[in-house]
Design an enzyme around this catalytic site. Sequence first.
Site, PDB file in Angstrom:
ATOM      1  N   ARG A 149     -19.784 -41.037   7.057  1.00 37.07           N
ATOM      2  CA  ARG A 149     -18.609 -40.257   6.673  1.00 37.07           C
ATOM      3  C   ARG A 149     -19.008 -38.995   5.904  1.00 37.07           C
ATOM      4  NH1 ARG A 149     -13.234 -40.810   3.295  1.00 37.07           N
ATOM      5  NH2 ARG A 149     -11.887 -40.045   4.957  1.00 37.07           N
TER       6      ARG A 149
ATOM      7  N   HIS B  17     -17.962 -35.272   6.986  1.00 36.77           N
ATOM      8  CA  HIS B  17     -17.110 -34.411   6.146  1.00 36.77           C
ATOM      9  C   HIS B  17     -17.841 -33.152   5.687  1.00 36.77           C
ATOM     10  CE1 HIS B  17     -13.448 -37.061   5.008  1.00 36.77           C
ATOM     11  NE2 HIS B  17     -13.832 -37.281   6.243  1.00 36.77           N
TER      12      HIS B  17
ATOM     13  N   HIS C   9     -15.254 -44.855  14.152  1.00 35.87           N
ATOM     14  CA  HIS C   9     -14.419 -45.744  13.339  1.00 35.87           C
ATOM     15  C   HIS C   9     -14.668 -47.215  13.657  1.00 35.87           C
ATOM     16  CE1 HIS C   9     -11.263 -42.673  11.677  1.00 35.87           C
ATOM     17  NE2 HIS C   9     -12.386 -42.691  11.006  1.00 35.87           N
TER      18      HIS C   9
ATOM     19  N   TRP D 280     -11.749 -51.431  10.795  1.00 32.81           N
ATOM     20  CA  TRP D 280     -11.202 -51.216  12.137  1.00 32.81           C
ATOM     21  C   TRP D 280     -11.565 -52.368  13.073  1.00 32.81           C
ATOM     22  CZ3 TRP D 280     -12.656 -47.106   9.099  1.00 32.81           C
ATOM     23  CH2 TRP D 280     -11.776 -46.014   9.031  1.00 32.81           C
TER      24      TRP D 280
HETATM   25 FE1  HIF Z   1     -12.896 -41.202   9.553  1.00 32.64          FE
HETATM   26  N1  HIF Z   1     -11.668 -41.951   8.112  1.00 32.64           N
HETATM   27  N2  HIF Z   1     -11.401 -39.982  10.197  1.00 32.64           N
HETATM   28  N3  HIF Z   1     -14.165 -40.373  10.906  1.00 32.64           N
HETATM   29  N4  HIF Z   1     -14.395 -42.348   8.799  1.00 32.64           N
HETATM   30  C1  HIF Z   1     -11.976 -42.917   7.190  1.00 32.64           C
HETATM   31  C2  HIF Z   1     -13.173 -43.592   7.080  1.00 32.64           C
HETATM   32  C3  HIF Z   1     -14.279 -43.357   7.872  1.00 32.64           C
HETATM   33  C4  HIF Z   1     -10.121 -39.943   9.709  1.00 32.64           C
HETATM   34  C5  HIF Z   1      -9.642 -40.605   8.579  1.00 32.64           C
HETATM   35  C6  HIF Z   1     -10.364 -41.558   7.883  1.00 32.64           C
HETATM   36  C7  HIF Z   1     -13.819 -39.468  11.854  1.00 32.64           C
HETATM   37  C8  HIF Z   1     -12.558 -38.979  12.097  1.00 32.64           C
HETATM   38  C9  HIF Z   1     -11.442 -39.210  11.318  1.00 32.64           C
HETATM   39  C10 HIF Z   1     -15.653 -42.436   9.329  1.00 32.64           C
HETATM   40  C11 HIF Z   1     -16.188 -41.593  10.283  1.00 32.64           C
HETATM   41  C12 HIF Z   1     -15.475 -40.664  11.023  1.00 32.64           C
HETATM   42  C13 HIF Z   1     -10.846 -43.162   6.344  1.00 32.64           C
HETATM   43  C14 HIF Z   1     -10.802 -44.164   5.195  1.00 32.64           C
HETATM   44  C15 HIF Z   1      -9.835 -42.322   6.766  1.00 32.64           C
HETATM   45  C16 HIF Z   1      -8.430 -42.207   6.197  1.00 32.64           C
HETATM   46  C17 HIF Z   1     -11.453 -43.560   3.958  1.00 32.64           C
HETATM   47  C18 HIF Z   1     -11.474 -44.527   2.802  1.00 32.64           C
HETATM   48  O1  HIF Z   1     -10.394 -44.926   2.344  1.00 32.64           O
HETATM   49  O2  HIF Z   1     -12.571 -44.899   2.353  1.00 32.64           O
HETATM   50  C19 HIF Z   1      -9.313 -39.094  10.566  1.00 32.64           C
HETATM   51  C20 HIF Z   1      -7.829 -38.777  10.356  1.00 32.64           C
HETATM   52  C21 HIF Z   1     -10.131 -38.646  11.569  1.00 32.64           C
HETATM   53  C22 HIF Z   1      -9.762 -37.756  12.766  1.00 32.64           C
HETATM   54  C23 HIF Z   1      -9.195 -38.532  13.859  1.00 32.64           C
HETATM   55  C24 HIF Z   1     -15.009 -39.146  12.766  1.00 32.64           C
HETATM   56  C25 HIF Z   1     -14.765 -39.724  14.121  1.00 32.64           C
HETATM   57  C26 HIF Z   1     -14.308 -41.113  13.981  1.00 32.64           C
HETATM   58  C27 HIF Z   1     -15.344 -37.665  12.994  1.00 32.64           C
HETATM   59  C28 HIF Z   1     -16.074 -39.892  12.078  1.00 32.64           C
HETATM   60  O3  HIF Z   1     -17.309 -39.915  12.412  1.00 32.64           O
HETATM   61  C29 HIF Z   1     -16.350 -43.553   8.732  1.00 32.64           C
HETATM   62  C30 HIF Z   1     -17.760 -44.018   9.092  1.00 32.64           C
HETATM   63  C31 HIF Z   1     -15.486 -44.130   7.820  1.00 32.64           C
HETATM   64  C32 HIF Z   1     -15.739 -45.351   6.954  1.00 32.64           C
HETATM   65  C33 HIF Z   1     -16.205 -44.931   5.581  1.00 32.64           C
HETATM   66  C34 HIF Z   1     -16.464 -46.100   4.672  1.00 32.64           C
HETATM   67  O4  HIF Z   1     -16.571 -45.853   3.462  1.00 32.64           O
HETATM   68  O5  HIF Z   1     -16.605 -47.245   5.127  1.00 32.64           O
END
Ligand code: HIF
Length: 288
Positions: free
Chosen positions: A47, A51, A174, A190
Amino acid sequence: NGDVSAKATGPFVPAKEDYQNVYNEIARLLVEKDNYDDGSYGPVLVRLAWHASGTYDKETGTGGSNGATMRFAPESDHGANAGLKYARDFLEPVKEKFPWISYGDLWTLAGVVAIQEMQGPAIPWRPGRQDRDVSACTPDGRLPDASKDQKHIRAIFGRMGFDDREMVALCGAHSLGRAHTDRSGYDGPWDFSPTVFTNEFFRLLVDEKWGWKKWNGPAQYTDNTTKTLMMLPTDLALVKDKEFKKHVERYAKDSGVFFQEFSDAYVKLLELGVPFTTEERFVFKSSE
Ligand code: HIF
């Protein structure tokens, strides 16, 4: 020995093996520091890499992983970045051990390590990011909002230069990690293997019935069978939209295709806006 003294006095130019050493150190720490979340910092590193990169705007050429401006407020305090301090702090001892690597290279390389060590595809990577100061911080609002729909996904990832197929492929990440109520407000993983990179996210989107979770938190979906999993509104948008759904179905059926197309899209994500001086990408050796 002339070679040795030349090496000692000349500027240090890291080679592939130096980056492999950084890879190995991050991989070692992932094993050592297993007392976190579902037993791994891997997901939160993925993540962080995303970001740091996903702030890119192709029109102005601003944002992206060059600069590592999330080190500074206001960017570190943007709502979307809540919780990423855990990932940045995890990598601090690595920066101390290898002070020659830029934060931008370190954070993106850490994303590569995490994906590969969690059994995902190889992610070819190249160095070249330079750290910049607080004045390069991007404005708030460039990262996606999970409460929105397919129009928003296309607007955000279109701004970075991705097409539909690449957007869906990326979203397979995800399959990793979970949402935290004290970060995004959402809650839960997920899928059933949040520390292993798989195409399970797509299989669940296709096979499972998803309904609104009954709770006081933000609107999110839960699976009908176990009620232990979750999907964000933006995740469900991938099966509500016909064009997106075609790709979801392809990836649900064929994990090999997903791994390849994910790797290509993730390479592109990590490279957005970086002024590379080298063409060659390194493919790192994963741990045993
Ligand atoms: Fe995420 N994402 N992401 N994301 N994400 C969260 C957590 C992770 C979006 C929202 C969230 C991508 C796209 C999007 C990861 C990787 C990627 C969370 C939860 C939210 C809300 C955060 C928390 O509460 O800790 C949205 C709206 C996206 C656009 C559709 C990417 C494609 C899937 C680019 C991507 O690589 C990962 C890994 C996590 C888990 C982080 C963790 O701490 O476990």
